[in-house]
Design an enzyme around this catalytic site. Sequence first.
Site, PDB file in Angstrom:
ATOM      1  N   HIS A 217      -9.942   0.586   4.858  1.00  0.00           N
ATOM      2  CA  HIS A 217      -8.642   0.870   5.491  1.00  0.00           C
ATOM      3  C   HIS A 217      -8.867   1.893   6.612  1.00  0.00           C
ATOM      4  O   HIS A 217      -9.679   2.797   6.490  1.00  0.00           O
ATOM      5  CB  HIS A 217      -7.667   1.428   4.449  1.00  0.00           C
ATOM      6  CG  HIS A 217      -6.274   1.525   4.969  1.00  0.00           C
ATOM      7  ND1 HIS A 217      -5.858   2.553   5.777  1.00  0.00           N
ATOM      8  CD2 HIS A 217      -5.202   0.705   4.834  1.00  0.00           C
ATOM      9  CE1 HIS A 217      -4.576   2.373   6.107  1.00  0.00           C
ATOM     10  NE2 HIS A 217      -4.166   1.248   5.547  1.00  0.00           N
TER      11      HIS A 217
ATOM     12  N   GLY B  57       1.730   2.494  10.894  1.00  0.00           N
ATOM     13  CA  GLY B  57       2.666   3.625  10.834  1.00  0.00           C
ATOM     14  C   GLY B  57       3.281   4.025  12.162  1.00  0.00           C
ATOM     15  O   GLY B  57       3.941   5.055  12.262  1.00  0.00           O
TER      16      GLY B  57
ATOM     17  N   GLY C  21       2.678  -0.945   4.367  1.00  0.00           N
ATOM     18  CA  GLY C  21       2.630   0.454   3.948  1.00  0.00           C
ATOM     19  C   GLY C  21       4.037   0.985   3.731  1.00  0.00           C
ATOM     20  O   GLY C  21       4.690   0.688   2.724  1.00  0.00           O
TER      21      GLY C  21
ATOM     22  N   ASN D  65       0.843  -1.198   0.000  1.00  0.00           N
ATOM     23  CA  ASN D  65       0.000   0.000   0.000  1.00  0.00           C
ATOM     24  C   ASN D  65       0.880   1.251   0.000  1.00  0.00           C
ATOM     25  O   ASN D  65       1.443   1.608   1.027  1.00  0.00           O
ATOM     26  CB  ASN D  65      -0.897  -0.023   1.254  1.00  0.00           C
ATOM     27  CG  ASN D  65      -1.760   1.216   1.357  1.00  0.00           C
ATOM     28  OD1 ASN D  65      -1.934   1.943   0.379  1.00  0.00           O
ATOM     29  ND2 ASN D  65      -2.308   1.453   2.538  1.00  0.00           N
ATOM     30  N   TRP D  66       0.959   1.884  -1.157  1.00  0.00           N
ATOM     31  CA  TRP D  66       1.815   3.075  -1.267  1.00  0.00           C
ATOM     32  C   TRP D  66       1.152   4.321  -0.690  1.00  0.00           C
ATOM     33  O   TRP D  66       1.775   5.374  -0.638  1.00  0.00           O
ATOM     34  CB  TRP D  66       2.180   3.329  -2.729  1.00  0.00           C
ATOM     35  CG  TRP D  66       3.021   2.268  -3.363  1.00  0.00           C
ATOM     36  CD1 TRP D  66       3.561   1.165  -2.761  1.00  0.00           C
ATOM     37  CD2 TRP D  66       3.428   2.205  -4.730  1.00  0.00           C
ATOM     38  NE1 TRP D  66       4.272   0.422  -3.662  1.00  0.00           N
ATOM     39  CE2 TRP D  66       4.211   1.042  -4.889  1.00  0.00           C
ATOM     40  CE3 TRP D  66       3.213   3.010  -5.839  1.00  0.00           C
ATOM     41  CZ2 TRP D  66       4.769   0.674  -6.105  1.00  0.00           C
ATOM     42  CZ3 TRP D  66       3.764   2.649  -7.053  1.00  0.00           C
ATOM     43  CH2 TRP D  66       4.543   1.491  -7.187  1.00  0.00           C
TER      44      TRP D  66
ATOM     45  N   GLU E  83      -5.561  -5.326  10.747  1.00  0.00           N
ATOM     46  CA  GLU E  83      -4.662  -4.193  10.931  1.00  0.00           C
ATOM     47  C   GLU E  83      -5.114  -3.365  12.130  1.00  0.00           C
ATOM     48  O   GLU E  83      -5.984  -2.486  11.987  1.00  0.00           O
ATOM     49  CB  GLU E  83      -4.718  -3.282   9.698  1.00  0.00           C
ATOM     50  CG  GLU E  83      -4.326  -3.925   8.411  1.00  0.00           C
ATOM     51  CD  GLU E  83      -3.789  -2.867   7.446  1.00  0.00           C
ATOM     52  OE1 GLU E  83      -2.603  -2.916   7.165  1.00  0.00           O
ATOM     53  OE2 GLU E  83      -4.554  -1.991   7.029  1.00  0.00           O
TER      54      GLU E  83
HETATM   55  C1  PEP Z   1      -1.158   0.177   5.946  1.00  0.00           C
HETATM   56  O1  PEP Z   1      -1.153   1.235   5.333  1.00  0.00           O
HETATM   57  O2  PEP Z   1      -2.127  -0.594   5.838  1.00  0.00           O
HETATM   58  C2  PEP Z   1      -0.031  -0.167   6.803  1.00  0.00           C
HETATM   59  C3  PEP Z   1      -0.024  -1.338   7.375  1.00  0.00           C
HETATM   60  O3  PEP Z   1       0.942   0.786   6.940  1.00  0.00           O
HETATM   61  P1  PEP Z   1       2.363   0.594   7.685  1.00  0.00           P
HETATM   62  O4  PEP Z   1       2.967  -0.681   7.165  1.00  0.00           O
HETATM   63  O5  PEP Z   1       3.130   1.798   7.299  1.00  0.00           O
HETATM   64  O6  PEP Z   1       2.085   0.495   9.155  1.00  0.00           O
END
Ligand code: PEP
Length: 261
Positions: free
Chosen positions: A95, A173, A234, A8-9, A167
């Site tokens: 999300h 993040g 991410g 996921n960019w 998640e």
């Molecule tokens: C996401 O955007 O779903 C995510 C898991 O981000 P990150 O890996 O940066 O925590």
Amino acid sequence: MNIYLLLNWKMNSTLIESAHLVEKYIEFLLDAPELLKVTIFPPAPYIFPLYEKLANTNSVTVGAQNVFEEPFGAYTGEISPIMISEACSYVMVGHSERRTYFNETNSSINKKIHLIMNNSLTPVLCVGEDLDTYNSGQVDEFIELQIKSACDNIKNIPANRFIVAYEPTWAIGSGLTPPPEIINERALLIKNVITDMGLMTDNASCPVLYGGSVNSINAKSFLELDNIAGLLIGQASLDLNQIGSIINQAFRQAKNNSKLI
Ligand code: PEP
């Protein structure tokens, strides 16, 4: 069992940078086993150019970070699943950044899932608790409600045509993650809810992924979990050292899985 890496960019990278990233991913994936499924979720304007760039390889597919809940109409700025269906195989829905910053509700998520599936795309439903819920010990109930309302009136999905990403919002993040054994338990809970709802045809498999601060150091501990079929990544997906190493680890896990078939 397939191993999924969903990258996921978010709202990052220029078109030139994104083309460079994709070239590097293809290099990392040379000779990758078929069971390793890598999908990029670029910003919407890059979906078609990257899809065209990937035309000669099957190691990386393209997904969408979001779509609108109606097929067409006077919805300025929105994108219908029909418009991206030629280029995409997967669409993320629910999300936590969409739920938090764009007030996405379980009921609009449900409408989106119906429309995504009616257009032969595979939804990736993101679920997970916030920190207050985590501390309150009511996580199972919270996740169960998210899944039940998001999947209202949906039944008989064929194997692998529905994916759930666990998640926790507090892990996204932040550099924090739940311990792997807790992630494994939550993934089992998700599988059980899906079985009880009769969501999949003949209890066919619904991959459950983990997402939230995955990096090259912790990826292996999640990939090894019995109930986890891959990762939603991410930040680390934009860092070539990190993602190169994670792809390598998923590569090995997929090779082990191939031997078990
Ligand atoms: C996401 O955007 O779903 C995510 C898991 O981000 P990150 O890996 O940066 O925590």
